[in-house]
Design an enzyme around this catalytic site. Structure first.
Site, PDB file in Angstrom:
ATOM      1  N   HIS A  16    -114.356   2.787  64.565  1.00  0.00           N
ATOM      2  CA  HIS A  16    -113.851   1.792  65.527  1.00  0.00           C
ATOM      3  C   HIS A  16    -113.028   2.522  66.577  1.00  0.00           C
ATOM      4  O   HIS A  16    -112.690   3.694  66.385  1.00  0.00           O
ATOM      5  CB  HIS A  16    -112.958   0.776  64.803  1.00  0.00           C
ATOM      6  CG  HIS A  16    -111.744   1.424  64.211  1.00  0.00           C
ATOM      7  ND1 HIS A  16    -111.731   1.951  62.931  1.00  0.00           N
ATOM      8  CD2 HIS A  16    -110.530   1.711  64.734  1.00  0.00           C
ATOM      9  CE1 HIS A  16    -110.558   2.513  62.703  1.00  0.00           C
ATOM     10  NE2 HIS A  16    -109.805   2.388  63.778  1.00  0.00           N
TER      11      HIS A  16
ATOM     12  N   HIS B 132    -110.336   7.635  71.658  1.00  0.00           N
ATOM     13  CA  HIS B 132    -111.176   8.493  70.827  1.00  0.00           C
ATOM     14  C   HIS B 132    -111.625   7.711  69.600  1.00  0.00           C
ATOM     15  O   HIS B 132    -111.004   6.717  69.221  1.00  0.00           O
ATOM     16  CB  HIS B 132    -110.382   9.729  70.383  1.00  0.00           C
ATOM     17  CG  HIS B 132    -109.217   9.384  69.497  1.00  0.00           C
ATOM     18  ND1 HIS B 132    -107.994   9.004  69.996  1.00  0.00           N
ATOM     19  CD2 HIS B 132    -109.102   9.311  68.147  1.00  0.00           C
ATOM     20  CE1 HIS B 132    -107.176   8.723  69.003  1.00  0.00           C
ATOM     21  NE2 HIS B 132    -107.822   8.904  67.856  1.00  0.00           N
TER      22      HIS B 132
HETATM   23  P1  ATP Z   1    -105.565   6.634  56.300  1.00  0.00           P
HETATM   24  O1  ATP Z   1    -104.219   6.534  56.971  1.00  0.00           O
HETATM   25  O2  ATP Z   1    -105.527   6.413  54.840  1.00  0.00           O
HETATM   26  O3  ATP Z   1    -106.333   7.834  56.711  1.00  0.00           O
HETATM   27  P2  ATP Z   1    -106.676   4.938  58.339  1.00  0.00           P
HETATM   28  O4  ATP Z   1    -105.997   5.861  59.281  1.00  0.00           O
HETATM   29  O5  ATP Z   1    -108.125   4.692  58.455  1.00  0.00           O
HETATM   30  O6  ATP Z   1    -106.399   5.381  56.843  1.00  0.00           O
HETATM   31  P3  ATP Z   1    -104.615   3.146  59.117  1.00  0.00           P
HETATM   32  O7  ATP Z   1    -103.619   4.241  58.913  1.00  0.00           O
HETATM   33  O8  ATP Z   1    -104.261   1.780  58.688  1.00  0.00           O
HETATM   34  O9  ATP Z   1    -105.972   3.513  58.398  1.00  0.00           O
HETATM   35  O10 ATP Z   1    -104.979   3.152  60.649  1.00  0.00           O
HETATM   36  C1  ATP Z   1    -105.750   2.151  61.265  1.00  0.00           C
HETATM   37  C2  ATP Z   1    -106.131   2.607  62.660  1.00  0.00           C
HETATM   38  O11 ATP Z   1    -104.960   2.847  63.430  1.00  0.00           O
HETATM   39  C3  ATP Z   1    -106.893   3.942  62.682  1.00  0.00           C
HETATM   40  O12 ATP Z   1    -107.745   3.933  63.810  1.00  0.00           O
HETATM   41  C4  ATP Z   1    -105.815   4.962  62.876  1.00  0.00           C
HETATM   42  O13 ATP Z   1    -106.307   6.119  63.515  1.00  0.00           O
HETATM   43  C5  ATP Z   1    -104.877   4.212  63.798  1.00  0.00           C
HETATM   44  N1  ATP Z   1    -103.506   4.657  63.568  1.00  0.00           N
HETATM   45  C6  ATP Z   1    -102.852   4.763  62.400  1.00  0.00           C
HETATM   46  N2  ATP Z   1    -101.596   5.175  62.549  1.00  0.00           N
HETATM   47  C7  ATP Z   1    -101.421   5.345  63.866  1.00  0.00           C
HETATM   48  C8  ATP Z   1    -100.333   5.755  64.669  1.00  0.00           C
HETATM   49  N3  ATP Z   1     -99.159   6.075  64.174  1.00  0.00           N
HETATM   50  N4  ATP Z   1    -100.544   5.798  65.993  1.00  0.00           N
HETATM   51  C9  ATP Z   1    -101.732   5.475  66.536  1.00  0.00           C
HETATM   52  N5  ATP Z   1    -102.788   5.082  65.843  1.00  0.00           N
HETATM   53  C10 ATP Z   1    -102.651   5.018  64.528  1.00  0.00           C
END
Ligand code: ATP
Ligand code: MG
Length: 199
Positions: free
Chosen positions: A46, A132
């Site tokens: 996504h 990205h």
């Molecule tokens: P994991 O953290 O276990 O790898 P994930 O990254 O897929 O799982 P989330 O951390 O809930 O799941 O993130 C959801 C979305 O938000 C993803 O696209 C992630 O890249 C983005 N995201 C997460 N944390 C941040 C942040 N601090 N700043 C910007 N984008 C973020």
């Protein structure tokens, strides 16, 4: 006590695009066999517009209203998916991603959602927004040899993708973190403004 959930606002990818990108990711995975990377499952690919983090259930309706209002002001648009890259850089790759073109409506949406949700307390990132698609996360304990293999691939990969995605709605996702991969569940969708001829 107020309950919370983890949430973010994103653009969903059509399943055909997810499947084709899944094959590209599979090829990269084959080329990096043995390197500790957590690859994103195709159905989880996504484009994040705003990561909200912990959202209290009390705020959920307000966020849905912001989403509906801001989406309705921006006409549908397209973006294309390009080459492989890494954050923070190719020498120290932590997050592997595919480049996304940043057409003005995409940036307008990101800015307005960021601003409106920041007013509710969901703070903006310090870094400038750079669209990205995350495709993999590199394990922190990886060896220098493994790192070098990733760096080399980043320098030499030419994916030559020809994917154009039409965006007509935004999605508010709930994210549940699991050791074997996060689970995303749509909580709300908000249509973008329709082109004149379709109104
Ligand atoms: P994991 O953290 O276990 O790898 P994930 O990254 O897929 O799982 P989330 O951390 O809930 O799941 O993130 C959801 C979305 O938000 C993803 O696209 C992630 O890249 C983005 N995201 C997460 N944390 C941040 C942040 N601090 N700043 C910007 N984008 C973020
Ligand atoms: Mg994460």
């Amino acid at each position: 006590m107020s309950q919370v959930l983890r949430a973010f606002i994103a653009i969903e990818l059509p399943s055909g695009v997810q499947q084709r990108l899944g094959r590209v990711i599979q090829r990269l995975q084959d080329q990096l066999r043995g390197v500790a990377i957590r690859w994103v499952k195709p159905q989880n690919l996504h484009l994040t517009l705003k990561f909200l983090g912990e959202v209290s259930l009390n705020n959920l309706e307000l966020i849905k209203e912001i989403l509906a209002r801001e989406a309705a002001q921006v006409p549908s648009f397209e973006f294309s998916i390009g080459e492989l890259g890494a954050f923070p850089n190719a020498k120290r790759p932590r997050v592997l991603w595919l480049h996304v073109t940043a057409p003005p409506p995409l940036l307008a949406l990101q800015r307005s959602l960021d601003l409106q949700t920041a007013r509710l307390g969901y703070l903006s990132e310090e870094r400038e927004y750079s669209p990205h698609l995350t495709i993999g996360r590199v394990n922190r304990q990886i060896s220098q040899t493994e790192l070098n293999r990733i760096t080399l691939l980043l320098q030499e990969a030419h994916l030559g993708l020809d994917e154009v995605v039409s965006v007509t709605f935004l999605t508010l996702f709930r994210s549940d973190l699991h050791p074997d991969g996060s689970v995303y569940t749509p909580l709300a969708v908000a249509p973008l403004k329709k082109p004149l001829q379709e109104r």
